[in-house]
Enzyme design. Structure first.
Site, PDB file in Angstrom:
ATOM      1  CE  LYS A 140      68.555  90.740  43.744  1.00  0.00           C
ATOM      2  NZ  LYS A 140      69.156  90.433  45.089  1.00  0.00           N
ATOM      3  CE  LYS A 222      67.141  96.533  51.445  1.00  0.00           C
ATOM      4  NZ  LYS A 222      67.245  95.402  51.919  1.00  0.00           N
ATOM      5  CE  LYS A 225      74.150  92.503  54.856  1.00  0.00           C
ATOM      6  NZ  LYS A 225      73.720  91.208  54.839  1.00  0.00           N
TER       7      LYS A 225
HETATM    8  P1  TYM Z   1      69.414  90.314  55.211  1.00  0.00           P
HETATM    9  O1  TYM Z   1      70.983  89.619  55.563  1.00  0.00           O
HETATM   10  O2  TYM Z   1      69.368  90.762  53.932  1.00  0.00           O
HETATM   11  O3  TYM Z   1      68.974  91.072  56.217  1.00  0.00           O
HETATM   12  C1  TYM Z   1      68.940  90.697  57.790  1.00  0.00           C
HETATM   13  C2  TYM Z   1      67.978  91.760  58.317  1.00  0.00           C
HETATM   14  O4  TYM Z   1      68.306  92.981  58.423  1.00  0.00           O
HETATM   15  C3  TYM Z   1      67.236  93.684  58.161  1.00  0.00           C
HETATM   16  N1  TYM Z   1      67.466  95.008  57.065  1.00  0.00           N
HETATM   17  C4  TYM Z   1      66.829  96.008  57.437  1.00  0.00           C
HETATM   18  N2  TYM Z   1      65.929  96.602  58.292  1.00  0.00           N
HETATM   19  C5  TYM Z   1      65.652  97.852  58.164  1.00  0.00           C
HETATM   20  N3  TYM Z   1      66.188  98.778  57.252  1.00  0.00           N
HETATM   21  C6  TYM Z   1      66.883  98.325  56.657  1.00  0.00           C
HETATM   22  N4  TYM Z   1      67.368  99.254  55.650  1.00  0.00           N
HETATM   23  C7  TYM Z   1      67.347  97.023  56.382  1.00  0.00           C
HETATM   24  N5  TYM Z   1      68.382  96.371  55.503  1.00  0.00           N
HETATM   25  C8  TYM Z   1      68.139  94.930  56.012  1.00  0.00           C
HETATM   26  C9  TYM Z   1      66.384  92.755  57.196  1.00  0.00           C
HETATM   27  O5  TYM Z   1      65.051  92.998  57.066  1.00  0.00           O
HETATM   28  C10 TYM Z   1      66.521  91.506  57.936  1.00  0.00           C
HETATM   29  O6  TYM Z   1      65.396  91.367  58.984  1.00  0.00           O
HETATM   30  N6  TYM Z   1      65.965  86.930  54.180  1.00  0.00           N
HETATM   31  C11 TYM Z   1      66.649  87.399  55.297  1.00  0.00           C
HETATM   32  C12 TYM Z   1      67.440  86.442  55.965  1.00  0.00           C
HETATM   33  C13 TYM Z   1      66.561  85.234  56.240  1.00  0.00           C
HETATM   34  C14 TYM Z   1      65.731  85.336  57.227  1.00  0.00           C
HETATM   35  C15 TYM Z   1      64.967  83.917  57.317  1.00  0.00           C
HETATM   36  C16 TYM Z   1      65.107  86.049  58.295  1.00  0.00           C
HETATM   37  C17 TYM Z   1      66.533  84.225  55.706  1.00  0.00           C
HETATM   38  N7  TYM Z   1      65.834  83.030  56.365  1.00  0.00           N
HETATM   39  C18 TYM Z   1      64.261  83.536  58.431  1.00  0.00           C
HETATM   40  C19 TYM Z   1      64.143  85.679  59.223  1.00  0.00           C
HETATM   41  C20 TYM Z   1      63.603  84.599  59.250  1.00  0.00           C
HETATM   42  C21 TYM Z   1      67.324  88.734  54.995  1.00  0.00           C
HETATM   43  O7  TYM Z   1      67.012  89.536  54.030  1.00  0.00           O
HETATM   44  O8  TYM Z   1      68.677  88.804  55.562  1.00  0.00           O
END
Ligand code: TYM
Length: 356
Positions: A140, A222, A225
């Site tokens: 980032k 990847k 959004k």
């Molecule tokens: P977020 O909202 O960015 O993503 C949610 C989940 O989607 C997965 N993901 C993907 N998996 C495969 N390929 C991709 N291109 C891709 N893009 C997103 C992410 O790996 C994630 O599992 N930090 C977390 C939110 C969070 C969390 C936690 C998760 C906060 N606390 C505790 C588990 C446990 C996140 O990035 O969400």
């Protein structure tokens, strides 16, 4: 003499009580936990990476806990913007198959006090240099943010994620590949805490052996959004899906590459039936033999994605018609989340000797 025996007995009893408490504390409380940030409409990658494994295990009788990570979302979004997406993510979870009768869905900020307190206490156990080395932050700072302007919550992002997981004493956490480094921070913090203050936290595991990385349909990186052209959103209509897949990069005849592997993961992950999956396998076999079948593959993929989204969208429309239902689901979820969080934090305070 009898007095001494009494004293020894009391000491033994106290030691046993502490031990029993610690053994209890080491037990996992939540079998399966994951969170999604409410920063926009979800993509099929969010579903495949984090929600699909939950649905699969829920069908086998596991009661998952999922949450809306609105505190994580405000690292780079205004709270007022984040707020608009909270109910939508809850509706997404339910329409994707998280069953409020079996699962709990809670809002992270409903236990904001516990989350932020544990974040601060865990932050003592990791250095600024270590956090700056976490690959997601490094990327980032290289690509989209600068240390001079990035806010400090960004640095604490993985620590707050550890707080979510450890407050719940979660056993398995399904996440996509992009979150693996954060899971490592969580495991590291749990171990450091246990070593210094006592065995409070059971060590969480990442659910998938090989975590999923769905790539952007076009260009580098990847599916995300933040790169809408290369992402299939759960809200996309049939026409949009068709045109995005039409423009997707694949591979030359006979060649397998990361982009094609990622499209295959989408097709197989969203397929409703075994025969659809067989259809995908057959076309990929033909491709490997050098046949020009990528056009056909795209047609199959388009149909699979459209069918998946059509079913999802009609369920979601039904759910969002009644906001009071979503509110009641969150209220139920908050009760359990709060109970777990308060209990864990009380243990943390006890072993750290914080408070009276
Ligand atoms: P977020 O909202 O960015 O993503 C949610 C989940 O989607 C997965 N993901 C993907 N998996 C495969 N390929 C991709 N291109 C891709 N893009 C997103 C992410 O790996 C994630 O599992 N930090 C977390 C939110 C969070 C969390 C936690 C998760 C906060 N606390 C505790 C588990 C446990 C996140 O990035 O969400």
């Amino acid at each position: 003499m009898p007095k001494r025996i009494d004293k020894n007995k009391k000491k033994c009893y106290n030691e046993l009580r502490t031990l029993k408490k610690e053994v209890n504390a080491m037990q996992y409380k939540v079998e399966l936990l994951t969170g999604i940030r409410p920063t926009g409409d979800l993509t099929v990658a969010n579903y495949l990476g984090a929600v699909a494994p939950i649905i699969e295990l829920q069908a086998q009788g596991v009661s998952p806990v999922v949450f809306v990570a609105d505190l994580h979302a405000i690292t780079d979004n205004e709270p007022a913007t984040v707020r608009q997406y909270i109910y939508r993510v809850v509706a997404d979870y339910i329409a994707l198959g998280v069953d409020p009768q079996k699962a709990r869905i809670y809002l992270q900020s409903d236990i904001a006090g516990e989350v932020t307190t544990l974040t601060a206490l865990l932050a003592r156990l990791v250095s600024v240099a270590e956090l700056l080395r976490v690959p997601t932050l490094k990327d980032k700072l290289k690509n989209s943010a600068r240390p001079e302007t990035a806010n400090a919550l960004l640095l604490l992002y993985p620590v707050m994620m550890a707080a979510d997981i450890l407050l719940n004493r979660a056993k398995k956490v399904p996440v996509g590949e992009d979150q693996l480094a954060h899971m490592e921070v969580t495991r590291l913090l749990a171990r450091r805490f246990n070593k210094r203050y006592g065995e409070i936290f059971p060590i969480p595991q990442v659910l998938q052996v090989k975590s999923l990385r769905i790539l952007s349909l076009r260009g580098r990186g990847k599916m995300s959004k933040t790169n809408p052209g290369g992402a299939i959103f759960l809200t996309d209509d049939a026409k949009t899906v068709a045109s995005k897949i039409k423009a997707a990069e694949t591979a030359f005849e006979g060649v397998m590459n990361e982009k094609l592997e990622s499209l295959i993961l989408i097709a197989k992950g969203l397929a409703k039936t075994g025969s659809e999956r067989d259809e995908v396998d057959a076309i990929i076999e033909a491709h490997k033999k050098g046949k020009p079948v990528m056009g056909q593959f795209k047609q199959i993929l388009t149909r699979i994605v459209q069918n998946f989204l059509e079913e999802f969208q009609s369920k979601r429309a039904e759910i969002t018609r009644d906001p009071s239902y979503i509110q009641s689901v969150l209220e139920e979820g908050a009760k359990v989340a709060r109970e777990n969080a308060i209990e864990t934090l009380a243990e943390v305070r006890r072993v750290m000797q914080i408070g009276p």
